[in-house]
Design a protein around this motif. Structure first.
Motif: not given
Length: 819
Positions: A225-247
């Motif tokens: 894979f060209d890009l690899k990202v790990w995000v720990t999401v837990s209870e708060d599925f905040n679309v903005f925050q998760i998108t920001k972490v990935i970005f």
């Protein structure tokens, strides 16, 4: 101490459900005409319960270290139970008066005629409300002394981060799982989509994150894979925050440090749309591999909004999601799901040995004890590591044996450990709706390793229904609500498929993991009790509401002190529920005098009573005292007669009388039980049915309908029972005289029936084959039927509907002794 942590959470769910079942004011005005003061008392009760509930969040946290707070919570739970029983009492009295035609105006005339007199029921209820209010006042007064504050936000236990896997050899028993996941990652998506999702599903603490780490760090994955990202999401599925972490992680690899800081500064000002647009451009045409760890969100809309930002990735892009819920998994992927199973005892020993002995050889005595400790963890790696952490600092065999013989949950607090098992499973419990929390806790009355088959699951729903744990939903039968609750507990890993019977033709079974069962017991605290082989009633307190017992000859001896130890029991349940699990045992003998005392002293609060598989031969008339009873199981007993007083139990919903081999007749006024929903009389040699069965319009389950020698016409009573479902056996069909009666039974419109058994009994003399055929013709069922069995049919041919192609759901047809 684990009990102290969780009891408050159950209480918050209890209060929430209690508010929903408060008796409506219009009912109160009919019961207590001219008694505005009583309605005010109930409003005051509601206000004070709300005040108590506001302090729950603070109490739930402080009870962990404060025994007085724990006792306060238990006392409050006891008061709530009493208030719930009071509401039941008022409901029952309102139904009785409506049934018997007592009007509010008539009651008013009586009250006006005797202005200084208060009827016994009203007097008792008013006294109970006042006593409950006094108890609540005392409890609310203690909140200041205990330092409890209202409105404290719920600071829930957080899931501890999974430790970083040092090297692959540190993980035991996951080689095959790892290879299966990697194979999915490296393969092309069969659907042709650019992006596919692979959920890893399993119980909290089973090792989902650890497995995802192994896969994430594998060299084959890194190169693919060209890009690899790990995000720990837990209870708060905040679309903005998760998108920001990935970005941020994506652009980190794209720019040098100066440019990176500039891009990050820009990103701080982006709204969600701008952020998604920039991420979409950054990943366009690149093969992506993301891990979203510990996902709880079940809302497809939020997931759809998140993934839209990286669907521009190259074909073959993959996302791994770790979750405890199959609902989450199916929300994010409809194709692939990897269910992570428990680890073998040998692999668990490898984990234990590594953490206790640093992979060195264990002393023989400690290894013997240690392997037994590992077996108690039932394949849950997190539990193994937690106990290993406790025993790492001691080599004293006696201390190891103490751990072996102690409760896993309580050990961790007694030894001042940083508890990991409790938060891991507590989060799963915390995410349940209030009504489901109580349903889960109720299951603590079943013993560990109890195998739940299909019939058990059905009865669990009936038990929940009897306890008032199922909340009505528009457009659903209450049993369907129970099925929904049950499926939710299964998909969220509170129940798991059992390995027993996998190699046989037995029906699928479910089991609750030992540590999940421990959690249920901790939540139930002293309000539930299981009387096992080696237990007695000494630990039973006056707060006990639910009691189960095993079936054996010694049970009746142990139960003799029951009536003196508790007066508020709601459940008395014989286990196991299903016949197939029973070994050859001596039946408990409940004497009539004991049952009479039970019905008079304890039965006043009972909602569930099971005496199944006992040698009981006679029931006292005092069974009619149990007017709040919803569930009565007398199956496989030796009773010869059911007292007529049972017909006054108007709240009864479930009556189980299967395989009562000495019982030939049901009470003549059984049809008075208009709220009865389930009547099981399979294997019981009844000669006929009680009269006016057509009045029992709430019946959903009617296992058998017996036509007596001169009662063939009564088959038409089935026509009024529109809700029948499941299996129905109609016997004594040779007693039908007029075929028009059969047509009135209206089997063709009973679309909820899945199985129909039609039985002709007696000899083959004086057969009217034409009438037999006409009767069978008129018995044509709904085309949704799945199983048909015809026994003893003596016609010369079958009517056209038997075997007709319109019965496209028919899976089985059985013909027995048909000529």
């Amino acid at each position: 101490m684990a009990v102290e942590l969780v009891s408050g959470a159950l209480l918050s769910g209890f209060i929430s459900v209690f508010f929903e079942r408060l008796v409506p004011q219009d009912v109160m005005s009919k019961l207590f005409p001219g008694k505005g003061d009583f309605v005010k008392l109930l409003k005051e009760l509601k206000v004070k319960l709300r005040s108590a509930s506001k302090a729950l969040n603070d109490a739930e946290e402080k009870q962990l270290t404060d025994k007085d707070v724990k006792e306060w919570l238990d006392d409050l739970t006891d008061v709530i139970y009493r208030a719930d029983f009071l509401m039941d009492k008022i409901d029952t009295e309102a139904s009785r008066r409506e049934r018997e035609g007592e009007s509010a105006s008539a009651a008013s005339k009586i009250l006006n005629f005797i202005p200084r007199s208060v009827p016994p029921f009203e007097k008792d209820v008013i006294g109970e409300v006042q006593e409950i209010l006094e108890n609540l006042d005392l409890l609310l007064d203690q909140t200041t002394h205990l330092g409890l504050k209202e409105g404290v936000p719920n600071r829930s236990l957080q899931r501890l981060p999974a430790p970083l896997v040092g090297k692959e050899s540190d993980v035991c028993g996951r080689d095959q799982d790892k290879e299966e996941i990697i194979e999915l990652l490296l393969s092309d998506d069969a659907t042709g989509k650019n992006l596919s999702v692979i959920p890893i599903v399993g119980l909290g603490g089973v090792g989902k994150t650890t497995l995802a780490q192994l896969v994430y760090r594998d060299s084959r994955v890194q190169q693919r894979f060209d890009l690899k990202v790990w995000v720990t999401v837990s209870e708060d599925f905040n679309v903005f925050q998760i998108t920001k972490v990935i970005f941020e992680k994506v652009i980190y690899e794209k720019y040098d440090l100066v440019e990176l800081q500039s891009e990050l500064n820009k990103a701080q000002k982006y709204d969600l749309f701008e952020l998604q647009s920039e991420l979409n451009k950054a990943v366009s045409g690149k093969k992506l591999f993301f891990v979203l760890d510990d996902v709880w969100n079940e809302d497809y809309g939020q997931w759809d909004g998140l993934k839209s930002a990286f669907e521009s990735g190259a074909p073959g892009s993959k996302i791994i999601v770790t979750t405890r819920s199959k609902v989450v998994a199916s929300t994010m992927s409809k194709v692939t799901m990897h269910e992570l199973q428990l680890v073998s005892d040998e692999d668990c020993w490898g984990i234990f040995k590594r953490h206790v002995f640093d992979d060195n050889e264990a002393p023989a005595e400690l290894e013997e004890i240690g392997r037994e400790i590992v077996k108690r963890c039932k394949g849950l790696p997190l539990a193994v590591k937690s106990l290993a952490g406790l025993l790492r600092s001691t080599s004293n065999p006696e201390e190891w044996r103490e751990v072996l013989n102690s409760d896993i949950w309580q050990l961790q607090f007694q030894k001042n450990l940083n508890n990991k098992v409790l938060p891991a499973l507590w989060l799963s419990y915390q995410f349940l709706p209030p009504c489901l929390k109580r349903c889960f806790a109720y299951c603590s009355i079943f013993p560990k390793d109890y195998q739940f088959g299909e019939s058990d699951m059905k009865k669990i729903i009936w038990l929940w229904m009897a306890e008032g744990l199922l909340q009505p939903e528009t457009g659903k039968k209450i049993e369907e609500v129970g099925e929904k609750y049950l499926q939710t507990l299964i998909v969220r890993s509170f129940f798991q498929y059992s390995s027993q019977g996998e190699s046989t033709m037995e029906e699928p079974k479910f089991v609750m993991h030992d540590i999940v069962h421990d959690l249920a017991m901790c939540i139930s605290s002293e309000f539930s009790f299981e009387l096992g082989d080696f237990d007695d009633l000494h630990d039973l307190t006056t707060k006990a509401r639910h009691l189960s017992y095993g079936k054996g000859s010694e049970v009746s001896t142990k139960m003799k002190g029951l009536t003196s130890r508790t007066k508020s029991l709601r459940t008395l349940l014989a286990l196991p529920l299903s016949k197939r699990y029973l070994p050859q045992i001596d039946k408990p003998a409940f004497e009539k005098s004991f049952l009479n005392e039970l019905f008079l002293k304890v039965g006043g609060c009972l909602r569930v009573l099971s005496l199944s598989l006992s040698s009981t031969t006679e029931l006292p008339e005092s069974i009619g005292n149990m007017k709040y009873l919803r569930y009565l199981d007398l199956s496989r007993t030796e009773v010869k007669e059911i007292p007529d007083s049972i017909c006054t139990l108007y709240n009864l919903q479930t009556l189980l009388l299967s395989e009562c081999e000495q019982l030939a007749q049901l009470p003549t006024k059984l049809a008075a039980l208009v709220n009865l929903r389930h009547l099981d009389i399979r294997g019981t040699p009844l000669k006929e049915m009680p009269h006016q069965m057509c009045k029992m319009r709430s019946l959903h389950t009617l296992s058998n309908f017996v036509l007596g020698k001169n009662d063939g016409w009564r088959i038409k009573e089935l026509g009024e029972l529109l809700l029948l479902e499941g299996s129905l056996c109609i016997s004594g069909l040779q007693n039908i005289v007029d075929v028009r009666d059969v047509l009135e039974a209206n089997l063709k419109n009973k679309k909820f029936l899945s199985e129909l058994i039609l039985k002709w009994d007696g000899d083959f003399n004086n057969i009217d084959s034409r009438k037999e055929r006409e009767v069978l013709e008129a018995l044509q069922p709904h085309t949704d039927l799945k199983k048909l069995e015809i026994r003893g049919y003596r016609g010369t041919r079958f009517p056209d509907w038997v075997g007709h192609e319109s019965f496209c759901n028919m899976a089985e047809v059985e013909l027995r002794k048909c000529c």
